[in-house]
Motif scaffolding. Structure first.
Motif, PDB file in Angstrom:
ATOM      1  N   GLN A  90       0.839  -1.199   0.000  1.00  0.00           N
ATOM      2  CA  GLN A  90       0.000   0.000   0.000  1.00  0.00           C
ATOM      3  C   GLN A  90       0.877   1.252   0.000  1.00  0.00           C
ATOM      4  O   GLN A  90       1.858   1.337   0.735  1.00  0.00           O
ATOM      5  CB  GLN A  90      -0.889   0.017   1.234  1.00  0.00           C
ATOM      6  N   LEU A  91       0.474   2.204  -0.820  1.00  0.00           N
ATOM      7  CA  LEU A  91       1.258   3.432  -0.976  1.00  0.00           C
ATOM      8  C   LEU A  91       1.478   4.118   0.369  1.00  0.00           C
ATOM      9  O   LEU A  91       2.569   4.574   0.676  1.00  0.00           O
ATOM     10  CB  LEU A  91       0.535   4.374  -1.931  1.00  0.00           C
ATOM     11  N   GLN A  92       0.415   4.188   1.166  1.00  0.00           N
ATOM     12  CA  GLN A  92       0.522   4.908   2.429  1.00  0.00           C
ATOM     13  C   GLN A  92       1.562   4.259   3.333  1.00  0.00           C
ATOM     14  O   GLN A  92       2.334   4.948   3.997  1.00  0.00           O
ATOM     15  CB  GLN A  92      -0.846   4.938   3.127  1.00  0.00           C
ATOM     16  N   GLU A  93       1.571   2.920   3.333  1.00  0.00           N
ATOM     17  CA  GLU A  93       2.548   2.221   4.170  1.00  0.00           C
ATOM     18  C   GLU A  93       3.969   2.511   3.682  1.00  0.00           C
ATOM     19  O   GLU A  93       4.888   2.672   4.470  1.00  0.00           O
ATOM     20  CB  GLU A  93       2.270   0.721   4.151  1.00  0.00           C
ATOM     21  N   GLN A  94       4.123   2.592   2.367  1.00  0.00           N
ATOM     22  CA  GLN A  94       5.446   2.905   1.823  1.00  0.00           C
ATOM     23  C   GLN A  94       5.852   4.329   2.193  1.00  0.00           C
ATOM     24  O   GLN A  94       7.004   4.590   2.535  1.00  0.00           O
ATOM     25  CB  GLN A  94       5.430   2.712   0.306  1.00  0.00           C
ATOM     26  N   THR A  95       4.877   5.240   2.122  1.00  0.00           N
ATOM     27  CA  THR A  95       5.160   6.627   2.503  1.00  0.00           C
ATOM     28  C   THR A  95       5.554   6.700   3.975  1.00  0.00           C
ATOM     29  O   THR A  95       6.490   7.413   4.352  1.00  0.00           O
ATOM     30  CB  THR A  95       3.913   7.502   2.254  1.00  0.00           C
ATOM     31  N   ASP A  96       4.829   5.955   4.801  1.00  0.00           N
ATOM     32  CA  ASP A  96       5.142   5.942   6.235  1.00  0.00           C
ATOM     33  C   ASP A  96       6.571   5.451   6.469  1.00  0.00           C
ATOM     34  O   ASP A  96       7.289   5.980   7.327  1.00  0.00           O
ATOM     35  CB  ASP A  96       4.158   5.027   6.983  1.00  0.00           C
ATOM     36  N   LEU A  97       6.975   4.443   5.703  1.00  0.00           N
ATOM     37  CA  LEU A  97       8.324   3.895   5.888  1.00  0.00           C
ATOM     38  C   LEU A  97       9.394   4.921   5.505  1.00  0.00           C
ATOM     39  O   LEU A  97      10.439   5.010   6.150  1.00  0.00           O
ATOM     40  CB  LEU A  97       8.499   2.620   5.058  1.00  0.00           C
ATOM     41  N   LEU A  98       9.127   5.680   4.465  1.00  0.00           N
ATOM     42  CA  LEU A  98      10.089   6.723   4.076  1.00  0.00           C
ATOM     43  C   LEU A  98      10.228   7.740   5.196  1.00  0.00           C
ATOM     44  O   LEU A  98      11.319   8.263   5.449  1.00  0.00           O
ATOM     45  CB  LEU A  98       9.642   7.407   2.786  1.00  0.00           C
ATOM     46  N   GLN A  99       9.103   8.014   5.866  1.00  0.00           N
ATOM     47  CA  GLN A  99       9.161   8.969   6.981  1.00  0.00           C
ATOM     48  C   GLN A  99       9.929   8.400   8.171  1.00  0.00           C
ATOM     49  O   GLN A  99      10.342   9.136   9.052  1.00  0.00           O
ATOM     50  CB  GLN A  99       7.746   9.364   7.395  1.00  0.00           C
TER      51      GLN A  99
ATOM     52  N   ARG B 283      -8.223   1.826   1.493  1.00  0.00           N
ATOM     53  CA  ARG B 283      -7.960   3.204   1.880  1.00  0.00           C
ATOM     54  C   ARG B 283      -7.789   4.058   0.626  1.00  0.00           C
ATOM     55  O   ARG B 283      -7.051   3.714  -0.276  1.00  0.00           O
ATOM     56  CB  ARG B 283      -6.680   3.245   2.712  1.00  0.00           C
ATOM     57  N   CYS B 284      -8.510   5.161   0.577  1.00  0.00           N
ATOM     58  CA  CYS B 284      -8.359   6.105  -0.524  1.00  0.00           C
ATOM     59  C   CYS B 284      -7.896   7.434   0.045  1.00  0.00           C
ATOM     60  O   CYS B 284      -8.491   7.940   0.983  1.00  0.00           O
ATOM     61  CB  CYS B 284      -9.677   6.296  -1.272  1.00  0.00           C
ATOM     62  N   ASP B 285      -6.843   7.966  -0.519  1.00  0.00           N
ATOM     63  CA  ASP B 285      -6.343   9.275  -0.093  1.00  0.00           C
ATOM     64  C   ASP B 285      -6.749  10.302  -1.146  1.00  0.00           C
ATOM     65  O   ASP B 285      -6.137  10.382  -2.213  1.00  0.00           O
ATOM     66  CB  ASP B 285      -4.817   9.222   0.068  1.00  0.00           C
ATOM     67  N   PHE B 286      -7.799  11.051  -0.824  1.00  0.00           N
ATOM     68  CA  PHE B 286      -8.363  11.966  -1.807  1.00  0.00           C
ATOM     69  C   PHE B 286      -7.563  13.259  -1.896  1.00  0.00           C
ATOM     70  O   PHE B 286      -7.134  13.796  -0.880  1.00  0.00           O
ATOM     71  CB  PHE B 286      -9.814  12.303  -1.436  1.00  0.00           C
ATOM     72  N   GLU B 287      -7.384  13.700  -3.103  1.00  0.00           N
ATOM     73  CA  GLU B 287      -6.771  15.006  -3.332  1.00  0.00           C
ATOM     74  C   GLU B 287      -7.268  15.524  -4.678  1.00  0.00           C
ATOM     75  O   GLU B 287      -7.906  14.798  -5.437  1.00  0.00           O
ATOM     76  CB  GLU B 287      -5.245  14.889  -3.335  1.00  0.00           C
ATOM     77  N   GLU B 288      -6.973  16.786  -4.959  1.00  0.00           N
ATOM     78  CA  GLU B 288      -7.391  17.325  -6.251  1.00  0.00           C
ATOM     79  C   GLU B 288      -6.487  16.739  -7.335  1.00  0.00           C
ATOM     80  O   GLU B 288      -5.263  16.800  -7.205  1.00  0.00           O
ATOM     81  CB  GLU B 288      -7.294  18.849  -6.241  1.00  0.00           C
ATOM     82  N   VAL B 289      -7.099  16.191  -8.346  1.00  0.00           N
ATOM     83  CA  VAL B 289      -6.342  15.495  -9.395  1.00  0.00           C
ATOM     84  C   VAL B 289      -6.638  16.147 -10.746  1.00  0.00           C
ATOM     85  O   VAL B 289      -7.805  16.368 -11.088  1.00  0.00           O
ATOM     86  CB  VAL B 289      -6.744  14.003  -9.459  1.00  0.00           C
ATOM     87  N   ARG B 290      -5.589  16.480 -11.474  1.00  0.00           N
ATOM     88  CA  ARG B 290      -5.770  16.961 -12.859  1.00  0.00           C
ATOM     89  C   ARG B 290      -5.813  15.723 -13.746  1.00  0.00           C
ATOM     90  O   ARG B 290      -4.821  15.024 -13.926  1.00  0.00           O
ATOM     91  CB  ARG B 290      -4.618  17.882 -13.260  1.00  0.00           C
ATOM     92  N   MET B 291      -6.993  15.484 -14.296  1.00  0.00           N
ATOM     93  CA  MET B 291      -7.226  14.210 -14.970  1.00  0.00           C
ATOM     94  C   MET B 291      -6.349  14.048 -16.208  1.00  0.00           C
ATOM     95  O   MET B 291      -5.902  12.946 -16.518  1.00  0.00           O
ATOM     96  CB  MET B 291      -8.709  14.100 -15.335  1.00  0.00           C
ATOM     97  N   GLY B 292      -6.094  15.154 -16.911  1.00  0.00           N
ATOM     98  CA  GLY B 292      -5.261  15.066 -18.108  1.00  0.00           C
ATOM     99  C   GLY B 292      -3.869  14.540 -17.778  1.00  0.00           C
ATOM    100  O   GLY B 292      -3.334  13.675 -18.482  1.00  0.00           O
ATOM    101  N   LEU B 293      -3.310  15.059 -16.694  1.00  0.00           N
ATOM    102  CA  LEU B 293      -1.964  14.624 -16.300  1.00  0.00           C
ATOM    103  C   LEU B 293      -1.978  13.162 -15.868  1.00  0.00           C
ATOM    104  O   LEU B 293      -1.060  12.405 -16.181  1.00  0.00           O
ATOM    105  CB  LEU B 293      -1.450  15.494 -15.146  1.00  0.00           C
ATOM    106  N   LEU B 294      -3.036  12.784 -15.163  1.00  0.00           N
ATOM    107  CA  LEU B 294      -3.119  11.398 -14.690  1.00  0.00           C
ATOM    108  C   LEU B 294      -3.180  10.429 -15.871  1.00  0.00           C
ATOM    109  O   LEU B 294      -2.492   9.407 -15.898  1.00  0.00           O
ATOM    110  CB  LEU B 294      -4.340  11.227 -13.793  1.00  0.00           C
ATOM    111  N   VAL B 295      -3.990  10.780 -16.878  1.00  0.00           N
ATOM    112  CA  VAL B 295      -4.128   9.897 -18.044  1.00  0.00           C
ATOM    113  C   VAL B 295      -2.809   9.842 -18.826  1.00  0.00           C
ATOM    114  O   VAL B 295      -2.377   8.763 -19.252  1.00  0.00           O
ATOM    115  CB  VAL B 295      -5.302  10.376 -18.934  1.00  0.00           C
ATOM    116  N   LYS B 296      -2.164  10.999 -18.984  1.00  0.00           N
ATOM    117  CA  LYS B 296      -0.868  10.996 -19.692  1.00  0.00           C
ATOM    118  C   LYS B 296       0.140  10.118 -18.953  1.00  0.00           C
ATOM    119  O   LYS B 296       0.910   9.378 -19.567  1.00  0.00           O
ATOM    120  CB  LYS B 296      -0.337  12.426 -19.799  1.00  0.00           C
ATOM    121  N   GLY B 297       0.142  10.227 -17.627  1.00  0.00           N
ATOM    122  CA  GLY B 297       1.058   9.406 -16.834  1.00  0.00           C
ATOM    123  C   GLY B 297       0.774   7.925 -17.018  1.00  0.00           C
ATOM    124  O   GLY B 297       1.702   7.114 -17.144  1.00  0.00           O
TER     125      GLY B 297
END
Lengths: 127, 444
Positions: A90-99, B283-297
């Motif tokens: 999980q990304l969060q767990e990886q982030t926590d480890l970096l911290q 677990r979902c970590d919500f943030e503002e996402v620019r969809m164009g950049l996400l798709v290009k990535g």
């Protein structure tokens, strides 16, 4: 000319230890000392004088973070860089480890053919 | 807040105006509260939604009596239809009953003004929070009752709800003290002032269960990945030739084992993802996402894979700056799934097109391929696990779970996913997410 780091690898699973040894020594040409526990690593570190720690995260007794803190508490070891290896992807767990003070986190299962190069890239990125 | 003369609860199948059917002696304001009490009571028996979620306001089409509206409101707020919900036997309720219900309620209920956020109604539990903070209940602003770390996000949500097509949002506030679930609902009524209802619920028990479940999944993941690490590593080392030269037959046999251990690994990951999504524990970590950049990535990430199939990928960004609130890692997972499917099913030397555009206030991301299309006999169940059948799965090295996972991730973001396909003419898979209603600096 590339200077290869001396790696202290701590992993409780004997099979994974063997795969990692082959991947780092035979494929990558690195010098590796391996330990099965964090306590063993703390004991060996002053003699080995590793340039880099490669630490499994989930181990009995001392986990990767505890091992890192214990090694860094040794004289002359406070700045030794560490890479964690974890199956908890999980990304969060990886982030926590970096911290927790690691310079990188490598997910398991790792790619045995590219593990050494990945570690070298991280090492060289440290400058 | 003043002049709440009725309540209009938007529901999937229409709208209800409670004021017109309230019994004598009850004001429309009590009607609002009555509906909420009923909704909260029912919500206690259903699985709460795990993530920030939003319901789309539907235009009022026809008026229905309270009974149907109550069911609709329940469905709206819970996300579940309630066919087993017993119909109320009698409409009349007394002030006393309302008082008892609100006093007994374990949740904190607030009504506040959208402009000033000043609280105009609160139940006994809510009063206890206000008193505990040393505030005066007749002067308090709703955001001031929340942990400081959450105030900006909630204030932003209040502002967004007022200026967007959305009308409700659910937060989990876990930054300080006991974890809380906050449901914000904007009540809109023609000819009357809008008002907000907020319900705060202590979710300590649920969070504790979630932690236990998360620990279980993480442990399972670790236990399965550890032997897979050894098996895969050993095979890769042998196949490299560094451990000794293999005969042609040995190499071919090893190749079979390698392909299948890779498949087992993908399957492990997919099953664990699906389990977490089904349990509402991803677990979902919500943030503002620019969809164009996400798709290009996502396109860049999958270029090597596309080259193996001799397929090119074209990006078509018709809404370069479209933003949404999302977990970028999870959306990237959806994009990787749609793109890899499109590539796998494409003919060599054809093109897959990924596009981003705005559609009816939503962002639509589409992936178009020129493959064989979706056979009609599997179209209805395409987003169900293993719907393509084992032959297709083996042929295209699929776990059969990718689209199910993609659908659940998109729905967990308050969006929708679908496809259009004429057999033999390729397929277009798309998903839509609510466009962020502002471009300001409010944290999600």
């Amino acid at each position: 000319m590339t200077v290869f780091p001396k790696v202290l690898h701590v992993e409780d699973d004997a099979d994974i230890r063997e795969i990692a040894r082959l991947a780092l020594e035979v494929i990558g040409g690195l010098t590796v000392k391996q330990c099965a526990t964090g306590a063993e690593a703390v004991q060996q570190a002053p003699e080995v004088k590793p340039d880099l720690l490669l630490l499994d995260m989930s181990m009995p007794d001392m986990n990767g973070v505890e091992t890192l803190n214990a090694v860094r508490a040794l004289p002359g070891m406070s700045g030794v860089p560490a890479i964690f290896m974890t199956a908890r992807a999980q990304l969060q767990e990886q982030t926590d480890l970096l911290q927790e003070g690691a310079v990188a986190v490598i997910s398991k299962p790792f790619d045995a053919m590219t593990l050494a190069q990945e570690i070298l890239d991280i090492w060289q990125g440290l400058g | 807040m003043s002049g709440v003369t009725g309540v209009s609860v938007d529901v999937a199948d229409g709208a209800v105006q409670a004021a017109s059917v309230l019994p004598v002696g009850l004001t429309p304001f009590h009607g609002v509260l009555l509906l909420f009490v009923a909704v909260l009571s029912v919500r206690a028996f259903v699985q709460p939604r795990p993530f920030v979620a939003a319901s789309q306001q539907q235009p009022a089409k026809r008026k229905r009596k309270v009974r149907g509206g109550l069911r609709g409101a329940v469905q709206m707020l819970t996300g579940h239809s309630q066919p087993q919900l017993p119909a109320p036997k009698a409409e009349p309720q007394s002030h006393k009953l309302l008082e008892v219900a609100f006093t007994a309620l374990l949740d904190e209920v607030f009504v506040f003004d959208p402009e000033t956020s000043r609280v105009s109604f609160l139940n006994a539990r809510a009063e206890a929070r206000v008193a505990g903070l040393g505030l005066k209940k007749n002067r308090v602003r709703f955001p001031d009752l929340l942990p400081a770390a959450n105030r900006a996000a909630v204030t932003g949500a209040i502002r967004n709800l007022r200026h967007s097509a959305l009308d409700s949002v659910v937060f989990e506030l876990t930054s300080a003290g006991a974890p809380l679930e906050l449901t914000l609902k904007l009540i809109r009524e023609d000819g009357a002032d809008d008002c907000f209802m907020a319900v705060l619920r202590d979710i300590s028990g649920r969070v504790s269960e979630a932690r236990a479940q998360s620990d279980y999944v993480a442990t399972l993941s670790h236990e399965m990945r550890t032997p897979l690490t050894s098996i895969k590593g050993a095979m890769d080392l042998i196949a490299s030739g560094q451990m000794g030269v293999l005969s042609g037959n040995a190499a071919a046999t090893l190749g079979v084992a390698q392909r299948n251990v890779d498949r087992l690994l993908r399957l492990t990951n997919d099953i664990l993802d699906l389990e977490k999504l089904d349990a509402g524990k991803m677990r979902c970590d919500f943030e503002e996402v620019r969809m164009g950049l996400l798709v290009k990535g996502a396109i860049e990430e999958i270029q090597d894979y596309a080259r193996k199939f001799d397929v090119s990928i074209r990006a078509e960004m018709r809404c370069q700056d479209c933003r949404t609130y999302a977990d970028p890692m999870r959306l990237s997972q959806v994009m990787a799934n749609l793109l890899s499917n499109a590539i796998k099913f494409s003919q060599p030397q054809t093109e897959v097109c990924a596009s981003v555009c705005e559609m009816d206030g939503n962002i639509r991301v589409s992936v178009v391929d020129h493959g064989p299309g979706i056979p009609e006999n599997i179209q209805a169940d395409l987003f169900m696990p293993y719907s393509q059948g084992p032959q297709v799965q083996r042929k295209v090295a699929s776990t059969g779970l990718g689209l199910s996972i993609a659908k659940k991730i998109v729905e967990a973001h308050g969006g929708s996913i679908g496809f259009e396909s004429e057999p033999g003419q390729g397929a277009t898979f798309y998903f839509e997410l609510p466009k962020a209603g502002f471009t300001g600096d409010v944290a999600a």
